[in-house]
Design a protein around this motif. Structure first.
Motif, PDB file in Angstrom:
ATOM      1  N   GLN A  44      -7.188  -4.340 -11.622  1.00 42.85           N
ATOM      2  CA  GLN A  44      -6.365  -3.361 -12.085  1.00 42.85           C
ATOM      3  C   GLN A  44      -6.852  -2.067 -11.111  1.00 42.85           C
ATOM      4  O   GLN A  44      -6.063  -1.518 -10.501  1.00 42.85           O
ATOM      5  N   LYS A  45      -8.075  -1.917 -10.987  1.00 45.56           N
ATOM      6  CA  LYS A  45      -8.534  -0.638 -10.413  1.00 45.56           C
ATOM      7  C   LYS A  45      -8.167  -0.860  -8.751  1.00 45.56           C
ATOM      8  O   LYS A  45      -7.765   0.062  -8.207  1.00 45.56           O
ATOM      9  N   GLU A  46      -8.508  -1.996  -8.334  1.00 47.69           N
ATOM     10  CA  GLU A  46      -7.998  -2.130  -7.016  1.00 47.69           C
ATOM     11  C   GLU A  46      -6.616  -2.325  -6.588  1.00 47.69           C
ATOM     12  O   GLU A  46      -6.436  -1.613  -5.553  1.00 47.69           O
ATOM     13  N   SER A  47      -5.760  -2.753  -7.749  1.00 47.46           N
ATOM     14  CA  SER A  47      -4.502  -2.705  -7.534  1.00 47.46           C
ATOM     15  C   SER A  47      -4.056  -1.308  -7.363  1.00 47.46           C
ATOM     16  O   SER A  47      -3.109  -0.700  -6.639  1.00 47.46           O
ATOM     17  N   LEU A  48      -4.535  -0.332  -8.222  1.00 45.47           N
ATOM     18  CA  LEU A  48      -4.039   1.069  -8.161  1.00 45.47           C
ATOM     19  C   LEU A  48      -4.524   1.463  -6.843  1.00 45.47           C
ATOM     20  O   LEU A  48      -3.946   2.445  -6.141  1.00 45.47           O
ATOM     21  N   HIS A  49      -6.114   1.424  -6.390  1.00 49.20           N
ATOM     22  CA  HIS A  49      -6.310   1.802  -5.191  1.00 49.20           C
ATOM     23  C   HIS A  49      -5.516   1.533  -4.033  1.00 49.20           C
ATOM     24  O   HIS A  49      -5.213   2.459  -3.058  1.00 49.20           O
ATOM     25  N   MET A  50      -5.260   0.422  -3.936  1.00 46.20           N
ATOM     26  CA  MET A  50      -4.427  -0.072  -2.712  1.00 46.20           C
ATOM     27  C   MET A  50      -3.107   0.608  -2.879  1.00 46.20           C
ATOM     28  O   MET A  50      -2.447   0.895  -1.638  1.00 46.20           O
ATOM     29  N   THR A  51      -2.339   0.552  -3.929  1.00 48.09           N
ATOM     30  CA  THR A  51      -1.046   1.324  -4.115  1.00 48.09           C
ATOM     31  C   THR A  51      -1.122   2.635  -3.559  1.00 48.09           C
ATOM     32  O   THR A  51      -0.602   3.156  -2.968  1.00 48.09           O
ATOM     33  N   LEU A  52      -2.189   3.425  -4.093  1.00 45.96           N
ATOM     34  CA  LEU A  52      -2.391   4.805  -3.766  1.00 45.96           C
ATOM     35  C   LEU A  52      -2.564   5.002  -2.080  1.00 45.96           C
ATOM     36  O   LEU A  52      -2.215   5.978  -1.517  1.00 45.96           O
ATOM     37  N   HIS A  53      -3.379   3.805  -1.779  1.00 48.10           N
ATOM     38  CA  HIS A  53      -3.487   4.070  -0.111  1.00 48.10           C
ATOM     39  C   HIS A  53      -2.264   3.941   0.497  1.00 48.10           C
ATOM     40  O   HIS A  53      -1.936   4.640   1.602  1.00 48.10           O
ATOM     41  N   LYS A  54      -1.215   2.885   0.000  1.00 46.83           N
ATOM     42  CA  LYS A  54      -0.063   3.036   0.720  1.00 46.83           C
ATOM     43  C   LYS A  54       0.765   4.290   0.569  1.00 46.83           C
ATOM     44  O   LYS A  54       1.332   4.610   1.519  1.00 46.83           O
ATOM     45  N   ILE A  55       0.671   4.747  -0.567  1.00 45.45           N
ATOM     46  CA  ILE A  55       1.299   6.236  -0.905  1.00 45.45           C
ATOM     47  C   ILE A  55       0.825   7.061   0.232  1.00 45.45           C
ATOM     48  O   ILE A  55       1.599   8.054   0.622  1.00 45.45           O
ATOM     49  N   SER A  56      -0.633   6.965   0.381  1.00 41.49           N
ATOM     50  CA  SER A  56      -1.312   8.036   1.272  1.00 41.49           C
ATOM     51  C   SER A  56      -0.624   7.741   2.807  1.00 41.49           C
ATOM     52  O   SER A  56      -0.344   8.788   3.496  1.00 41.49           O
ATOM     53  N   ARG A  57      -0.459   6.664   3.095  1.00 37.05           N
ATOM     54  CA  ARG A  57       0.409   6.268   4.339  1.00 37.05           C
ATOM     55  C   ARG A  57       1.610   6.851   4.382  1.00 37.05           C
ATOM     56  O   ARG A  57       2.097   7.144   5.516  1.00 37.05           O
ATOM     57  N   ILE A  58       2.636   6.880   3.406  1.00 37.10           N
ATOM     58  CA  ILE A  58       3.827   7.171   3.204  1.00 37.10           C
ATOM     59  C   ILE A  58       3.860   8.738   3.449  1.00 37.10           C
ATOM     60  O   ILE A  58       4.547   9.289   4.270  1.00 37.10           O
ATOM     61  N   LEU A  59       2.837   9.443   3.177  1.00 36.41           N
ATOM     62  CA  LEU A  59       2.719  10.866   3.153  1.00 36.41           C
ATOM     63  C   LEU A  59       2.226  11.386   4.354  1.00 36.41           C
ATOM     64  O   LEU A  59       2.277  12.519   4.836  1.00 36.41           O
ATOM     65  N   SER A  60       1.600  10.710   4.968  1.00 33.26           N
ATOM     66  CA  SER A  60       0.477  11.137   6.081  1.00 33.26           C
ATOM     67  C   SER A  60       1.194  10.382   7.384  1.00 33.26           C
ATOM     68  O   SER A  60       0.938  10.854   8.663  1.00 33.26           O
ATOM     69  N   GLY A  61       1.877   9.239   7.362  1.00 33.90           N
ATOM     70  CA  GLY A  61       2.390   8.507   8.584  1.00 33.90           C
ATOM     71  C   GLY A  61       3.973   8.540   8.531  1.00 33.90           C
ATOM     72  O   GLY A  61       4.707   9.583   8.276  1.00 33.90           O
ATOM     73  N   ASP A  62       4.399   7.171   8.724  1.00 32.58           N
ATOM     74  CA  ASP A  62       6.050   7.209   8.833  1.00 32.58           C
ATOM     75  C   ASP A  62       6.338   6.886   7.525  1.00 32.58           C
ATOM     76  O   ASP A  62       6.259   5.483   7.056  1.00 32.58           O
ATOM     77  N   ASN A  63       7.089   7.730   6.966  1.00 35.63           N
ATOM     78  CA  ASN A  63       7.594   7.629   5.682  1.00 35.63           C
ATOM     79  C   ASN A  63       8.437   6.396   5.609  1.00 35.63           C
ATOM     80  O   ASN A  63       9.235   6.150   4.433  1.00 35.63           O
ATOM     81  N   PHE A  64       9.290   6.043   6.751  1.00 34.91           N
ATOM     82  CA  PHE A  64      10.187   4.961   6.601  1.00 34.91           C
ATOM     83  C   PHE A  64       9.652   3.863   6.943  1.00 34.91           C
ATOM     84  O   PHE A  64      10.620   2.721   7.309  1.00 34.91           O
ATOM     85  N   GLU A  65       8.596   3.576   7.040  1.00 33.32           N
ATOM     86  CA  GLU A  65       7.930   2.508   7.389  1.00 33.32           C
ATOM     87  C   GLU A  65       7.827   1.458   6.318  1.00 33.32           C
ATOM     88  O   GLU A  65       7.378   1.659   4.942  1.00 33.32           O
ATOM     89  N   ASP A  66       8.657   0.389   6.322  1.00 31.15           N
ATOM     90  CA  ASP A  66       9.125  -0.549   5.013  1.00 31.15           C
ATOM     91  C   ASP A  66       7.838  -1.206   4.509  1.00 31.15           C
ATOM     92  O   ASP A  66       7.565  -1.384   3.495  1.00 31.15           O
ATOM     93  N   ASP A  67       7.007  -1.488   5.373  1.00 30.07           N
ATOM     94  CA  ASP A  67       5.418  -2.142   5.077  1.00 30.07           C
ATOM     95  C   ASP A  67       4.712  -1.407   3.908  1.00 30.07           C
ATOM     96  O   ASP A  67       4.225  -1.786   2.812  1.00 30.07           O
ATOM     97  N   HIS A  68       4.609  -0.226   4.017  1.00 34.22           N
ATOM     98  CA  HIS A  68       4.149   0.896   3.225  1.00 34.22           C
ATOM     99  C   HIS A  68       4.880   0.578   1.626  1.00 34.22           C
ATOM    100  O   HIS A  68       3.950   0.567   0.745  1.00 34.22           O
ATOM    101  N   TRP A  69       6.081   0.724   1.935  1.00 31.89           N
ATOM    102  CA  TRP A  69       6.888   0.572   0.575  1.00 31.89           C
ATOM    103  C   TRP A  69       6.604  -0.746  -0.067  1.00 31.89           C
ATOM    104  O   TRP A  69       6.573  -0.794  -1.552  1.00 31.89           O
ATOM    105  N   ASN A  70       6.827  -1.607   0.637  1.00 33.36           N
ATOM    106  CA  ASN A  70       6.817  -3.174   0.192  1.00 33.36           C
ATOM    107  C   ASN A  70       5.410  -3.427  -0.358  1.00 33.36           C
ATOM    108  O   ASN A  70       5.188  -3.842  -1.442  1.00 33.36           O
ATOM    109  N   ASP A  71       4.426  -3.154   0.434  1.00 30.42           N
ATOM    110  CA  ASP A  71       3.004  -3.356   0.129  1.00 30.42           C
ATOM    111  C   ASP A  71       2.333  -2.534  -1.025  1.00 30.42           C
ATOM    112  O   ASP A  71       1.905  -3.279  -2.059  1.00 30.42           O
ATOM    113  N   GLY A  72       2.966  -1.518  -1.307  1.00 32.50           N
ATOM    114  CA  GLY A  72       2.701  -0.774  -2.567  1.00 32.50           C
ATOM    115  C   GLY A  72       3.192  -1.510  -3.594  1.00 32.50           C
ATOM    116  O   GLY A  72       2.344  -1.820  -4.981  1.00 32.50           O
TER     117      GLY A  72
END
Length: 87
Positions: A44-72
């Motif tokens: 559960q902790k790692e799932s949250l960690h990786m989801t937040l990591h993808k959210i960070s990429r959305i906020l700091s990188g390309d917010n239209f990158e489908d992989d970030h949204w799907n992976d989260g």
């Protein structure tokens, strides 16, 4: 591919590594203050960690990158798939 070329090629989608790290760590610090945080399994902790990591990429990188949204979403699903780490 050389590490510098990988970094350059991913900055467009992932954003600055330093900015992503700042956001991701800030999110993790906040999550750790949750009442149930110490009850979470490693999965559960790692799932949250990786989801937040993808959210960070959305906020700091390309917010239209489908992989970030799907992976989260997929990381959240993995927690359920692995029975929240109780296996």
């Amino acid at each position: 591919m050389e590490p510098n070329k990988i970094i350059e090629s991913r900055q467009g989608t992932h954003g600055s590594f330093a900015e992503n790290a700042r956001l991701s760590q800030s999110f993790l610090e906040l999550v750790a203050t949750g009442h149930n945080f110490n009850k979470l399994t490693h999965v559960q902790k790692e799932s949250l960690h990786m989801t937040l990591h993808k959210i960070s990429r959305i906020l700091s990188g390309d917010n239209f990158e489908d992989d970030h949204w799907n992976d989260g979403g997929n990381y959240m699903h993995l927690s359920v798939k692995f029975n929240h780490g109780r296996d």
